[in-house]
Design an enzyme around this catalytic site. Structure first.
Site, short mmCIF file in Angstrom:
data_model
loop_
_atom_site.label_atom_id
_atom_site.label_comp_id
_atom_site.label_asym_id
_atom_site.label_seq_id
_atom_site.Cartn_x
_atom_site.Cartn_y
_atom_site.Cartn_z
N ALA A 149 -2.27 3.71 9.25
CA ALA A 149 -2.39 4.43 8.52
C ALA A 149 -1.89 5.94 9.07
CB ALA A 149 -3.22 5.12 7.16
N CYS A 175 -2.00 4.23 0.05
CA CYS A 175 -1.08 5.13 -0.25
C CYS A 175 -0.26 4.89 -0.49
CB CYS A 175 -0.63 5.21 1.54
SG CYS A 175 -1.10 5.35 2.98
#
Length: 219
Positions: free
Chosen positions: A146, A177
Site C-alpha cells: 500500500a 483502500c
C-alpha cells in the site's frame, strides 16, 4: 542550515512495535525540521501492532469490523491495516530540490516497491485505476503493498507498507483502500519465506536505485 542536495537521506530501522501516535508525532516533527533545513531527510522502517488507519478519503462504510484501534491520519487514501510482519516505510524527503513533482514522487515509490519485490522473484505491478502494488494470480489480482503520502512545505511523510507475512485475516475488518473485488496477499502467502532483515536489505538496495544513496543511521 543543511544543504540537503548534498546530504544523502538517513536510513533507520526501528526495532520492536511502534505505537502509531508516536510514529505520527515523530514524522510531524522531523518533516518540519527537514523543511526548516535543520535535519536531514529520512527513510524510517518500522513495524506497528495491529491497527487500522483512516486516510483523508476514508468512508465510514468501509470500516467493517473495528476489531483493532482505528486512527485518523492526514495521509491520502482510505482505510488500511498495519500490523506484525508488515514492513512500513515512512519516507521523509524534501521534494523542492527534487523537482517538486508529487506525481513523480508517488511513481518513484511504486518503482521502489516493484524493484524490491523483483529481488524475491515477485512481479509487482501498478494499476492506473487503483493505488498500491498488485500481484496477478490466475484470474485475480491481490494487493501486496500500500502507498499513502502527505506533503507539507514540499516535505513528504507517511509512505508505504509491504506485506511480508502478516495475518491476512486482519484485513477483513476493512475494505482496504476502498477497493472492493480484489484481495490482499503477502510474500508468505505467495510461498516466499524471508525474514525482516532480508526484506530490509532488498528495500534499501531498491531505494538507492530509484532515489540515490542513503546513509545508515542508528535508531
Amino acid at each position: 542550515m543543511l544543504s540537503q542536495s548534498l546530504i544523502a537521506p538517513e536510513w533507520t530501522v526501528r526495532p520492536g512495535f511502534l505505537p502509531y501516535p508516536e510514529a505520527v508525532a515523530f514524522m510531524e516533527e522531523r518533516a518540519a525540521a527537514i523543511a526548516d533545513g535543520t535535519a536531514p531527510e529520512l527513510v524510517w522502517l518500522v513495524e506497528h501492532p495491529p491497527i487500522y488507519t483512516a486516510g483523508t478519503s476514508a468512508r465510514e462504510e468501509d470500516l467493517l469490523d473495528p476489531r483493532f484501534p482505528v486512527f485518523k491520519t492526514g495521509r491520502g487514501g482510505q482505510f488500511t491495516y498495519h500490523g506484525p510482519d508488515q514492513r512500513v516505510g515512512y519516507v521523509m524527503l524534501n521534494l523542492r530540490p527534487r523537482g517538486g513533482d508529487v506525481r513523480r514522487y508517488v511513481h518513484d515509490l511504486e518503482e521502489w516497491l516493484i524493484r524490491a519485490l523483483k529481488r524475491f522473484d515477485v512481479k509487482g505491478e501498478r494499476r492506473s485505476d487503483r493505488v498500491g502494488i498488485w500481484v496477478v494470480r490466475g484470474d485475480r489480482e491481490d494487493k501486496i503493498a500500500a502507498i499513502g503520502v502527505r506533503v507539507r512545505r514540499w516535505v513528504t511523510f507517511h509512505g508505504v507498507a509491504l506485506n511480508v507475512a502478516p495475518d491476512l485475516t486482519h484485513f477483513d475488518g476493512i475494505v482496504p483502500c476502498g477497493i472492493r473485488g480484489h484481495g490482499v496477499t503477502s510474500l508468505k502467502d505467495l510461498g516466499i519465506v524471508v525474514n525482516t532483515n532480508e526484506v530490509d536489505l532488498a528495500l534499501r538496495a531498491a531505494f538507492e536505485e530509484v532515489f540515490g544513496p542513503v546513509r545508515i543511521a542508528s535508531e
